[in-house]
Write a protein that holds these residues in place. Structure first.
Motif, short mmCIF file in Angstrom:
data_model
loop_
_atom_site.label_atom_id
_atom_site.label_comp_id
_atom_site.label_asym_id
_atom_site.label_seq_id
_atom_site.Cartn_x
_atom_site.Cartn_y
_atom_site.Cartn_z
N THR B 215 0.86 -1.18 0.00
CA THR B 215 0.00 0.00 0.00
C THR B 215 0.90 1.24 0.00
O THR B 215 2.08 1.15 0.35
CB THR B 215 -0.88 0.05 1.26
N PRO B 216 0.35 2.40 -0.34
CA PRO B 216 1.16 3.62 -0.25
C PRO B 216 1.80 3.83 1.12
O PRO B 216 3.00 4.19 1.19
CB PRO B 216 0.17 4.72 -0.64
N PRO B 217 1.11 3.58 2.25
CA PRO B 217 1.78 3.76 3.56
C PRO B 217 2.97 2.81 3.76
O PRO B 217 3.91 3.14 4.49
CB PRO B 217 0.66 3.47 4.58
N ASP B 218 2.94 1.63 3.09
CA ASP B 218 4.09 0.72 3.19
C ASP B 218 5.36 1.38 2.64
O ASP B 218 6.47 1.14 3.13
CB ASP B 218 3.84 -0.57 2.40
N VAL B 219 5.17 2.21 1.61
CA VAL B 219 6.33 2.89 1.00
C VAL B 219 6.88 3.93 1.99
O VAL B 219 8.10 4.08 2.14
CB VAL B 219 5.94 3.53 -0.35
N LYS B 220 5.97 4.62 2.65
CA LYS B 220 6.39 5.61 3.65
C LYS B 220 7.20 4.91 4.76
O LYS B 220 8.26 5.39 5.18
CB LYS B 220 5.15 6.28 4.24
N GLU B 221 6.69 3.77 5.22
CA GLU B 221 7.40 3.01 6.26
C GLU B 221 8.78 2.54 5.79
O GLU B 221 9.76 2.59 6.55
CB GLU B 221 6.58 1.77 6.66
N ALA B 222 8.82 2.06 4.54
CA ALA B 222 10.11 1.58 4.00
C ALA B 222 11.12 2.71 3.95
O ALA B 222 12.30 2.53 4.27
CB ALA B 222 9.90 0.98 2.61
N LEU B 223 10.66 3.89 3.54
CA LEU B 223 11.54 5.07 3.51
C LEU B 223 12.05 5.39 4.90
O LEU B 223 13.26 5.58 5.12
CB LEU B 223 10.77 6.27 2.94
N GLU B 224 11.14 5.42 5.86
CA GLU B 224 11.49 5.82 7.22
C GLU B 224 12.38 4.80 7.91
O GLU B 224 13.16 5.14 8.82
CB GLU B 224 10.21 6.08 8.04
N ALA B 225 12.30 3.55 7.47
CA ALA B 225 13.17 2.51 8.05
C ALA B 225 14.64 2.77 7.70
O ALA B 225 15.54 2.31 8.41
CB ALA B 225 12.74 1.13 7.55
#
Lengths: 251, 251
Positions: B215-225
């Motif tokens: 999902t789009p929020p998964d991309v945000k999480e991946a970036l923040e990781a």
């Protein structure tokens, strides 16, 4: 035997043309090889346009009869898989079952070609073999004006290859539009059918007009002369694409 | 010694990348060879973007110092002639004289990349090696939504090759737009500079979103990781184009 219509894309620079010929790789042979590898059928397919060596297609159409009644999407996917294994620059965009009366060549009501010229000083890198490179500035408006003299029903002897096998040089050209967008000049030609080399012969002649060597009325005169020697130099195959073939609505 | 800016197009599939390397043909070497053949000068040119093997350019920029004061158009035409003789898939679109302070790499204010996906069942023929073929239907709107999480100033460690030599993983991404037109999905990325493999890493991750795997929020999480192992599969080079480099107005 069920009949299938195939919609086909190919990079013509990889082939000696559409039509099967001994000792050279043709698009027809590539597809027939894929059909045999997939179904075991030894078939001969017929295409709507017998494009020459180097001429591309984004919308060629052919038909084929297969021994078994395969789902059409299965035919498309299997042929693409075998074309990939053979590393042939051909893609089957769509396959569909059609009536036995459908004939890709003889049922066609119109053929649409696109000729692309890139008109800039620099040679081509990304578009090499995908367009005709013309370094001298062309006047696309004059080319379009000249093209309108060719639209309609005419004897196209001037714009016909010496090797053309058609019985008659009479054809009805429905459209010949020349447009420019930046460095790209597009020529769009539509007719029920074309003579051999007709689009490339008209394009080469229009380029003369674009350079200023001929005027639009010179093109009218060349047409009316019905004399092959009055044709401009034939444009190279690199810029030519068979983009669409029209059939009666039920197909 | 007068300095020249060169604007360059190339078909990346013919090269082992921009940068000169022993035993493999690079774009840099092809151009340096043409400069030597034309002027006799043995030079080292510097490009704005060190594109990888298979990555294309329609607007790469390099600079070079020549011993003699040639007219700029003469430089362009002579280099194109020699590139043609060597049959290298490179074109010099423009050459112009620039101030000694101009540096193609360090003066650049923004780089613009385009990534092209062709999203259809059929394999590629005309666009082989010119786009990424993705047969499964992608949701371009979801990809665009996910992309907006990457715009701005961030630590892009997740989207950075292990071989990246940049001192910092911090970059400011000015634009990451995903649009669809028929079967073609275009991703447009702009930044002052990118990390190694950043555009292809972001593209591979957005493709996961398009398929519905993320999902789009998964991309945000991946970036923040800020963790390379959280990146989706890196997209192939075939679809990537360096289309434009911006410099201060005087150049």
């Amino acid at each position: 035997m069920p009949r299938y219509r195939l919609d086909i894309e190919y990079d013509g620079s990889a082939f000696a043309g559409w039509q099967r010929q001994a000792g050279q790789r043709s698009v027809q042979e590539a597809i027939e090889d894929a059909i045999k590898a997939f179904s075991g059928d030894e078939v001969s397919i017929r295409g709507a346009g017998r494009t020459d060596a180097g001429v591309h297609a984004s919308g060629q159409v052919a038909h084929v009869d297969l021994a078994r009644d395969w789902p059409a999407d299965r035919v498309r996917d299997a042929l693409n898989a075998h074309l990939g294994l053979a590393n042939d620059a051909v893609a089957i965009l769509a396959a569909r079952k059609v009536a036995d009366e459908f004939d890709a060549r003889f049922s066609a009501m119109a053929r649409h070609y696109l000729y692309r010229i890139i008109n800039r000083r620099a040679r081509l890198a990304l578009e090499a073999k995908r367009a005709w490179w013309v370094p001298k500035r062309l006047d696309a408006a004059a080319m379009h004006e000249a093209a309108q003299h060719l639209v309609g029903r005419h004897d196209f002897t001037t714009f016909r290859s010496a090797h053309c096998q058609a019985n008659s040089p009479l054809r009805t050209l429905d459209r010949l539009d020349v447009t420019r967008d930046g460095d790209v000049i597009e020529i769009r030609a539509s007719a029920r059918s074309f003579l051999h080399n007709q689009v490339r012969s008209m394009t080469g002649t229009l380029k003369r007009v674009g350079e200023g060597g001929w005027t639009p009325p010179d093109v009218k005169e060349a047409l009316e002369a019905a004399d092959r020697s009055r044709c401009g130099p034939v444009a190279p195959p690199d810029g030519l694409y068979l983009v669409k073939v029209d059939y009666p609505a039920e197909n």
